[in-house]
Design a protein around this motif. Sequence first.
Motif, PDB file in Angstrom:
ATOM      1  N   PHE A 131       0.781  -1.206  -0.079  1.00 61.58           N
ATOM      2  CA  PHE A 131      -0.032   0.050   0.066  1.00 61.58           C
ATOM      3  C   PHE A 131       0.727   1.210   0.075  1.00 61.58           C
ATOM      4  O   PHE A 131       0.255   2.213  -0.226  1.00 61.58           O
ATOM      5  CB  PHE A 131      -0.906   0.077   1.220  1.00 61.58           C
ATOM      6  N   ASP A 132       1.998   1.130   0.438  1.00 59.42           N
ATOM      7  CA  ASP A 132       2.927   2.217   0.363  1.00 59.42           C
ATOM      8  C   ASP A 132       3.828   2.542  -0.743  1.00 59.42           C
ATOM      9  O   ASP A 132       4.947   1.953  -1.168  1.00 59.42           O
ATOM     10  CB  ASP A 132       4.039   1.811   1.600  1.00 59.42           C
ATOM     11  N   GLU A 134       2.904   4.311  -5.081  1.00 57.07           N
ATOM     12  CA  GLU A 134       2.257   4.083  -6.388  1.00 57.07           C
ATOM     13  C   GLU A 134       2.958   3.912  -7.629  1.00 57.07           C
ATOM     14  O   GLU A 134       3.818   4.141  -7.779  1.00 57.07           O
ATOM     15  CB  GLU A 134       1.288   5.526  -6.643  1.00 57.07           C
ATOM     16  N   GLY A 137      -0.056   0.870  -4.787  1.00 61.92           N
ATOM     17  CA  GLY A 137      -1.103   0.786  -3.801  1.00 61.92           C
ATOM     18  C   GLY A 137      -2.332   0.566  -4.304  1.00 61.92           C
ATOM     19  O   GLY A 137      -3.271  -0.003  -3.737  1.00 61.92           O
TER      20      GLY A 137
END
Length: 300
Positions: A131-132, A134, A137
């Motif tokens: 999730f950390d 892009e 995420g």
Amino acid sequence: MLGVLGDLVEDIVVWVDGPLRHGTDSDARVFRRRGGSAANVAAFAAGQGPARFLGCVGDDPAGHALAAELAGHGVDVRVAHAGRTGSIVVLIDEAGERTMLPDRGAATLLAPVPDGWLDGLTHLHVPAYSFDGEPVGTAAVDALRRVRAAGGTTSLDASSTGMLERFGRERFLALATELAPTLLFANRDESAFLGLLVDGRPGPERARLAATTVVTKSGAEATTIDVPGEAPFGVPVPPVREVRDLTGAGDAFAAGFLAAFLDGLSAGLPDGGGLREAAARGHRCAARVLASPGASCPPD
């Protein structure tokens, strides 16, 4: 089939022999291993049932070698290629505890997952590391939603307190509440940080994950399983002869637990019986990695 989405990187594992001496040399042994929490789970699970890895590596020699090594464990490897392959320096002290210096590289560049990568998956596991960054995420959240919409089960791993602090405690709790995973794995510090299990009791944030079973590991102490609507219970951890390197132990535990879960050993989830056996298999799997460098097992 178990799917695992996340990082595939090179681990540079440093076993420090004695205290680090600032500004000069310190005795150490250095090992290079395939790493990444998601890749580790897939590799450990593949020996127990079908497993697929979903991720991104660089279009470089390191990325191709890591993907081939993972496939050599029997994992169905689905990777995109972009950027440069990531690496993590893992410093291991004499007690086996880790200090990690991550440079995730291409692992953060996974774009939306093709439909074919999710075909046949009955469960998707995602470490919170995914999730950390892009676009990974967004891709991870989207894949979890699609697997659930298709009738599959899902799980998250809290990954690390450092990652949770950087990502944001409230942000992670809100996301986990929205995704409502079947299972959430955390260690004692992560679970306490999130307010899910504090001093062996459900914490102030536990009610937010009303549909999720929270599995809290505590090193050599019993693993606590908190099934919604029931009192938490512990599953003892058998003694381990040698602990030299904790790297990958949590991933191995998750792999064993999930393999048992998908084998139908957790069919009695409401009463916790299947989950006890799943935790016991997770403990056995984790014990195999504690004496070897990184997320690796000694030869049988």
